[in-house]
Design a protein around this motif. Sequence first.
Motif, short mmCIF file in Angstrom:
data_model
loop_
_atom_site.label_atom_id
_atom_site.label_comp_id
_atom_site.label_asym_id
_atom_site.label_seq_id
_atom_site.Cartn_x
_atom_site.Cartn_y
_atom_site.Cartn_z
N SER A 49 7.00 95.59 9.46
CA SER A 49 7.72 96.21 10.58
C SER A 49 8.53 97.41 10.09
N ARG A 50 9.04 97.34 8.86
CA ARG A 50 9.79 98.47 8.30
C ARG A 50 8.87 99.65 8.00
N ARG A 51 7.65 99.35 7.56
CA ARG A 51 6.71 100.44 7.24
C ARG A 51 6.33 101.23 8.47
N HIS A 52 6.49 100.64 9.64
CA HIS A 52 6.13 101.33 10.88
C HIS A 52 7.35 101.93 11.59
N TYR A 53 8.47 101.93 10.92
CA TYR A 53 9.68 102.55 11.42
C TYR A 53 9.39 104.03 11.71
N ARG A 54 9.83 104.50 12.82
CA ARG A 54 9.49 105.85 13.30
C ARG A 54 9.83 106.95 12.30
N ASP A 55 10.97 106.88 11.65
CA ASP A 55 11.41 107.94 10.74
C ASP A 55 11.21 107.57 9.27
N PHE A 56 10.15 106.84 8.99
CA PHE A 56 9.86 106.41 7.62
C PHE A 56 8.53 107.01 7.17
N THR A 57 8.55 107.64 6.00
CA THR A 57 7.34 108.21 5.40
C THR A 57 7.08 107.50 4.09
N LEU A 58 5.88 107.00 3.92
CA LEU A 58 5.49 106.30 2.71
C LEU A 58 4.34 107.06 2.06
N ILE A 59 4.52 107.42 0.79
CA ILE A 59 3.48 108.10 0.02
C ILE A 59 3.14 107.20 -1.15
N THR A 60 1.87 106.80 -1.25
CA THR A 60 1.48 105.88 -2.31
C THR A 60 0.60 106.53 -3.37
N ASN A 61 0.28 107.79 -3.22
CA ASN A 61 -0.53 108.46 -4.23
C ASN A 61 0.36 109.14 -5.28
N TRP A 62 -0.24 109.50 -6.39
CA TRP A 62 0.47 110.16 -7.48
C TRP A 62 0.96 111.53 -7.02
N LEU A 63 2.18 111.91 -7.41
CA LEU A 63 2.74 113.21 -7.08
C LEU A 63 2.88 114.05 -8.34
N SER A 64 2.57 115.31 -8.23
CA SER A 64 2.76 116.22 -9.36
C SER A 64 4.25 116.52 -9.51
N PRO A 65 4.67 117.01 -10.66
CA PRO A 65 6.08 117.39 -10.82
C PRO A 65 6.54 118.40 -9.75
N GLN A 66 5.66 119.33 -9.38
CA GLN A 66 6.04 120.32 -8.36
C GLN A 66 6.22 119.66 -7.00
N GLN A 67 5.35 118.71 -6.67
CA GLN A 67 5.48 117.99 -5.39
C GLN A 67 6.79 117.19 -5.36
N MET A 68 7.12 116.58 -6.49
CA MET A 68 8.37 115.82 -6.56
C MET A 68 9.56 116.76 -6.37
N ALA A 69 9.54 117.90 -7.06
CA ALA A 69 10.63 118.87 -6.93
C ALA A 69 10.76 119.34 -5.48
N ASP A 70 9.62 119.58 -4.84
CA ASP A 70 9.65 120.01 -3.43
C ASP A 70 10.30 118.95 -2.54
N ILE A 71 9.94 117.69 -2.77
CA ILE A 71 10.54 116.60 -1.98
C ILE A 71 12.04 116.54 -2.23
N TYR A 72 12.44 116.61 -3.50
CA TYR A 72 13.87 116.58 -3.82
C TYR A 72 14.61 117.68 -3.08
N GLN A 73 14.04 118.87 -3.06
CA GLN A 73 14.72 120.01 -2.44
C GLN A 73 14.68 119.96 -0.92
N GLN A 74 13.83 119.14 -0.35
CA GLN A 74 13.75 118.99 1.10
C GLN A 74 14.55 117.79 1.60
N THR A 75 15.31 117.17 0.70
CA THR A 75 16.00 115.92 1.02
C THR A 75 17.51 116.08 0.86
N ALA A 76 18.26 115.56 1.80
CA ALA A 76 19.72 115.63 1.72
C ALA A 76 20.24 114.74 0.57
N ILE A 77 19.76 113.50 0.50
CA ILE A 77 20.24 112.55 -0.51
C ILE A 77 19.02 111.94 -1.22
#
Length: 183
Positions: A49-77
């Motif tokens: 039920s939590r995985r289907h929460y409207r404002d929840f995004t789940l990524i299960t694939n490998w992320l590159s360092p650049q993708q991680m940095a992009d996520i960090y910079q797009q996130t408040a906390i």
Amino acid sequence: SPDEMCTFDIALIGYPYPNRIKAIDTLLKQNKWRILVAGKEWHRHLNKSRRHYRDFTLITNWLSPQQMADIYQQTAIVLNPHRPSQFVYNKNKAMIQNMSLNNRAFDIAATGSFQLTDLHPPPTFSSFAFYKDEDDLIKQVDYYGSNAGERKAAALNNYEQAVRWNTFDTMPQRLYEIVKSAL
């Protein structure tokens, strides 16, 4: 990142250790933040039920360092709970407690992003924000989520501290002092 550019209120990237699962579950129960979680195995550890929460995004694939940095910079906390010493798959028979920040703390700081960790940081990194338990986590997220100025000031201090302590100019002297103190 300016508030209007934040895609997520909270993000956590990494393995689903029990303390991380508990933190994310606690935050999802509040039903008031846009949350991203990335890492293998998360889909097996979160309530359906939590995985289907409207404002929840789940990524299960490998992320590159650049993708991680992009996520960090797009996130408040950016949430950065550390691996617990008693985690069943640790090879930590002596049960040595975590006393220092993990490498991800420096990755997050290097992107200029705000992070909230579960360890009290050493004096050298005094601007890193931390929480004590799940109730405190909610209080800290509420506080920093609504105080962009303080969040940005802490993120800038984190960046400056991490860069100041981890450059080619400062590292040789620090390594020398570490070796000298061990003798």
